[in-house]
Scaffold this active site. Sequence first.
Site, PDB file in Angstrom:
ATOM      1  N   LYS A  22      39.546  19.226  27.248  1.00  0.00           N
ATOM      2  CA  LYS A  22      38.292  19.844  27.703  1.00  0.00           C
ATOM      3  C   LYS A  22      37.109  19.248  26.927  1.00  0.00           C
ATOM      4  CE  LYS A  22      35.966  24.137  26.486  1.00  0.00           C
ATOM      5  NZ  LYS A  22      35.255  23.611  25.359  1.00  0.00           N
ATOM      6  N   ASN A  23      37.249  19.187  25.596  1.00  0.00           N
ATOM      7  CA  ASN A  23      36.127  18.742  24.775  1.00  0.00           C
ATOM      8  C   ASN A  23      35.835  17.248  24.913  1.00  0.00           C
ATOM      9  OD1 ASN A  23      35.747  21.311  23.950  1.00  0.00           O
ATOM     10  ND2 ASN A  23      36.483  21.033  21.862  1.00  0.00           N
ATOM     11  N   ARG A  92      27.814  25.900  26.315  1.00  0.00           N
ATOM     12  CA  ARG A  92      27.228  25.134  25.220  1.00  0.00           C
ATOM     13  C   ARG A  92      27.108  23.638  25.549  1.00  0.00           C
ATOM     14  NH1 ARG A  92      24.572  25.239  20.279  1.00  0.00           N
ATOM     15  NH2 ARG A  92      25.193  23.432  19.108  1.00  0.00           N
ATOM     16  N   CYS A 116      30.302  30.332  23.839  1.00  0.00           N
ATOM     17  CA  CYS A 116      31.059  31.448  23.266  1.00  0.00           C
ATOM     18  C   CYS A 116      30.266  32.100  22.137  1.00  0.00           C
ATOM     19  CB  CYS A 116      32.373  30.947  22.678  1.00  0.00           C
ATOM     20  SG  CYS A 116      33.503  30.401  23.921  1.00  0.00           S
ATOM     21  N   ILE A 123      20.599  23.925  17.894  1.00  0.00           N
ATOM     22  CA  ILE A 123      20.681  22.536  18.375  1.00  0.00           C
ATOM     23  C   ILE A 123      19.666  21.647  17.643  1.00  0.00           C
ATOM     24  CG2 ILE A 123      21.709  23.007  20.635  1.00  0.00           C
ATOM     25  CD1 ILE A 123      18.871  22.728  21.841  1.00  0.00           C
ATOM     26  N   ASP A 124      19.267  22.105  16.450  1.00  0.00           N
ATOM     27  CA  ASP A 124      18.262  21.350  15.697  1.00  0.00           C
ATOM     28  C   ASP A 124      18.703  19.906  15.407  1.00  0.00           C
ATOM     29  OD1 ASP A 124      20.197  22.728  14.106  1.00  0.00           O
ATOM     30  OD2 ASP A 124      19.111  22.142  12.308  1.00  0.00           O
ATOM     31  N   LEU A 125      19.989  19.699  15.138  1.00  0.00           N
ATOM     32  CA  LEU A 125      20.454  18.337  14.808  1.00  0.00           C
ATOM     33  C   LEU A 125      20.378  17.422  16.029  1.00  0.00           C
ATOM     34  CD1 LEU A 125      23.549  19.285  12.605  1.00  0.00           C
ATOM     35  CD2 LEU A 125      21.248  18.717  11.841  1.00  0.00           C
ATOM     36  N   ASP A 304      38.816  25.604  16.137  1.00  0.00           N
ATOM     37  CA  ASP A 304      39.298  26.122  17.432  1.00  0.00           C
ATOM     38  C   ASP A 304      40.733  26.630  17.348  1.00  0.00           C
ATOM     39  OD1 ASP A 304      36.879  25.545  18.533  1.00  0.00           O
ATOM     40  OD2 ASP A 304      37.509  23.717  19.550  1.00  0.00           O
ATOM     41  N   ILE A 326      33.177  26.755   9.695  1.00  0.00           N
ATOM     42  CA  ILE A 326      32.344  26.082  10.709  1.00  0.00           C
ATOM     43  C   ILE A 326      31.429  27.072  11.434  1.00  0.00           C
ATOM     44  CG2 ILE A 326      32.357  24.525  12.716  1.00  0.00           C
ATOM     45  CD1 ILE A 326      33.657  23.238  10.280  1.00  0.00           C
TER      46      ILE A 326
HETATM   47  C1  UD1 Z   1      32.395  21.285  19.361  1.00  0.00           C
HETATM   48  C2  UD1 Z   1      33.539  21.761  20.262  1.00  0.00           C
HETATM   49  C3  UD1 Z   1      34.023  23.134  19.810  1.00  0.00           C
HETATM   50  C4  UD1 Z   1      34.383  23.121  18.334  1.00  0.00           C
HETATM   51  C5  UD1 Z   1      33.247  22.542  17.490  1.00  0.00           C
HETATM   52  C6  UD1 Z   1      33.607  22.358  16.030  1.00  0.00           C
HETATM   53  C7  UD1 Z   1      32.972  20.724  22.380  1.00  0.00           C
HETATM   54  C8  UD1 Z   1      32.568  20.898  23.788  1.00  0.00           C
HETATM   55  N1  UD1 Z   1      33.021  21.833  21.621  1.00  0.00           N
HETATM   56  O1  UD1 Z   1      31.334  22.214  19.520  1.00  0.00           O
HETATM   57  O2  UD1 Z   1      35.159  23.478  20.605  1.00  0.00           O
HETATM   58  O3  UD1 Z   1      34.632  24.436  17.918  1.00  0.00           O
HETATM   59  O4  UD1 Z   1      32.844  21.251  18.011  1.00  0.00           O
HETATM   60  O5  UD1 Z   1      34.697  21.531  15.915  1.00  0.00           O
HETATM   61  O6  UD1 Z   1      33.273  19.626  21.951  1.00  0.00           O
HETATM   62  N2  UD1 Z   1      25.142  22.932  14.060  1.00  0.00           N
HETATM   63  C9  UD1 Z   1      23.856  23.057  13.616  1.00  0.00           C
HETATM   64  N3  UD1 Z   1      22.878  22.417  14.313  1.00  0.00           N
HETATM   65  C10 UD1 Z   1      23.146  21.674  15.410  1.00  0.00           C
HETATM   66  C11 UD1 Z   1      24.465  21.558  15.846  1.00  0.00           C
HETATM   67  C12 UD1 Z   1      25.466  22.195  15.156  1.00  0.00           C
HETATM   68  O7  UD1 Z   1      23.578  23.730  12.620  1.00  0.00           O
HETATM   69  O8  UD1 Z   1      22.198  21.116  15.983  1.00  0.00           O
HETATM   70  C13 UD1 Z   1      26.218  23.636  13.327  1.00  0.00           C
HETATM   71  C14 UD1 Z   1      26.872  24.722  14.210  1.00  0.00           C
HETATM   72  O9  UD1 Z   1      26.147  25.926  14.174  1.00  0.00           O
HETATM   73  C15 UD1 Z   1      28.218  24.857  13.582  1.00  0.00           C
HETATM   74  C16 UD1 Z   1      28.531  23.436  13.120  1.00  0.00           C
HETATM   75  O10 UD1 Z   1      27.285  22.758  13.076  1.00  0.00           O
HETATM   76  O11 UD1 Z   1      28.164  25.706  12.462  1.00  0.00           O
HETATM   77  C17 UD1 Z   1      29.490  22.690  14.009  1.00  0.00           C
HETATM   78  O12 UD1 Z   1      28.984  22.625  15.309  1.00  0.00           O
HETATM   79  P1  UD1 Z   1      29.272  21.384  16.275  1.00  0.00           P
HETATM   80  O13 UD1 Z   1      30.178  20.411  15.602  1.00  0.00           O
HETATM   81  O14 UD1 Z   1      27.964  20.891  16.779  1.00  0.00           O
HETATM   82  O15 UD1 Z   1      30.050  22.088  17.441  1.00  0.00           O
HETATM   83  P2  UD1 Z   1      29.864  21.841  18.985  1.00  0.00           P
HETATM   84  O16 UD1 Z   1      29.602  20.411  19.266  1.00  0.00           O
HETATM   85  O17 UD1 Z   1      28.960  22.865  19.550  1.00  0.00           O
END
Ligand code: UD1
Length: 473
Positions: A22-23, A92, A116, A123-125, A304, A326
């Site tokens: 899926k991811n 997301r 979820c 999404i700041d990054l 996950d 995480i």
């Molecule tokens: C992806 C996976 C999800 C998995 C997660 C961590 C997909 C579709 N989803 O989610 O199943 O649980 O990786 O392995 O691939 N963060 C920030 N700012 C940002 C982006 C992220 O602070 O701009 C933080 C998030 O709040 C979180 C951490 O970084 O605490 C990890 O998030 P991220 O790796 O971005 O997860 P996703 O890509 O959303």
Amino acid sequence: MSSYIIEGGQKLEGLVKISGSKNSSLPIIAATILNAGKTTLYNVPHIQDTQMMYKILETLGAKIEKKNGKIKIDTSKIEKFEIPPDLMNKMRSSVILAGALLGRYKKAIFSYPGGCDIGSRPIDLHLKSFEKLGIQVNQNHGNIECNAEKIQGEKIDLDFPSVGATENAILASVLAEGTTIITNAAREPEIIDLQNFLNKMGAKITGAGTDEIQIIGVKRLKDISYNIMPDRIEAGSFLCFAAATKGNIILEDVNATHITPIINKLEEAECKIEINKNKIKIIAPKKLKAIDIKTMPYPGFPTDMQSVFASMLTTAKGTSIIVENIFENRYKYAQELNKMGAKITVEGKSAVIRGTRKLYGADGYGRWRRLYSRWIWWGRREYRSCCGWDRQRWNWVCGDRRRIRLGGVKHLAVNKKIPMRKCVGCGEMKPKKELIRILRTEEEFLVDVTGKKNGRGAYLCPCKACFDLSVKS
Ligand code: UD1
């Protein structure tokens, strides 16, 4: 809402074929936008998130054909750059479309994505990476508008190895001018799959799977067909299902190197694991041993899998400790498992699980789809119902016929929607066939727990307390 009745206490035995990731599918479906042409994908799981991704692409102007597990996406006529907020809200991963739209059209309008309920999930990054590439990001009341004259390759140093931000930075850079280097990049296998897909299309990307990724911008991409990698989280979940039910199963079409931390932890819990090319066999011990887990970015233990292991460890010998590093809100399942006799105490980032001999049936409410997808398995002997199950997001959640083929699972009503009704006596949702329908005239009525008058068409539990209520009213 769907409801499922599960009879637990059965060993899982048999062979199961792991489906496409899926991811991996979600960013790859988004990446098809980068090529003004046709892409054919194989092994995409048929789940709600992929269907939602198709729907968004179609709204933007893409044509999608789905036939015999083959997905053909024609993105040559995309003419919109705005992702409707109602669709953006649904998951997301919709945010990944921004990178692809920017890569091809240098503009994208979107809002904050849904997903979820496991934490704040900013999404700041993603947005900082876009800005580094010379893209103007304007935010107005939750609406985000991105525009660029040209996208210029740059060095992007991520504060955290975010999977989504790494994918968005790659997508926005594939057709950029010059070279982009992403440091502190996420190293997940799904990033490697995205690199392989884009390189097959004609991109020039190296380094995926390490913390430094280099993207040399190219002028155009070409039509290709691509096979999505197997889902490592689904594979890990099936292994845990077998471990928790003292079963033994063989997984087919799985990449064992993607799930090394999962295998290591299962072995620590005294499961026997045999790996043979793309197959993995697990033989569960009579009693699992308690273990400690800390979730980390890849190659650490995946967040996950945290809830799956927690459910499995509820009946292990000893006390297990889980630390979730995480997401800040990923223990919501604990209270539902505790209803089934589990002994889980949550304190901030940590959960302490004291192993108990067995779990028992209980009614549960599965609002947190990822988490509840897992405890559907953990029943012991008693009949139980789970109400409020969300529709399938993950392939193994429900509607998954492969489970039935794993021997020993009796009466697993995963494919059946059980009609549920509220008992006007106790206010609880119960299977309709267990309730008594009240047949009264308009004048006679029953006042339910909320004070509402119920007449013909209302339902009552057969239990004494509720039944007495109907006699008295
Ligand atoms: C992806 C996976 C999800 C998995 C997660 C961590 C997909 C579709 N989803 O989610 O199943 O649980 O990786 O392995 O691939 N963060 C920030 N700012 C940002 C982006 C992220 O602070 O701009 C933080 C998030 O709040 C979180 C951490 O970084 O605490 C990890 O998030 P991220 O790796 O971005 O997860 P996703 O890509 O959303």
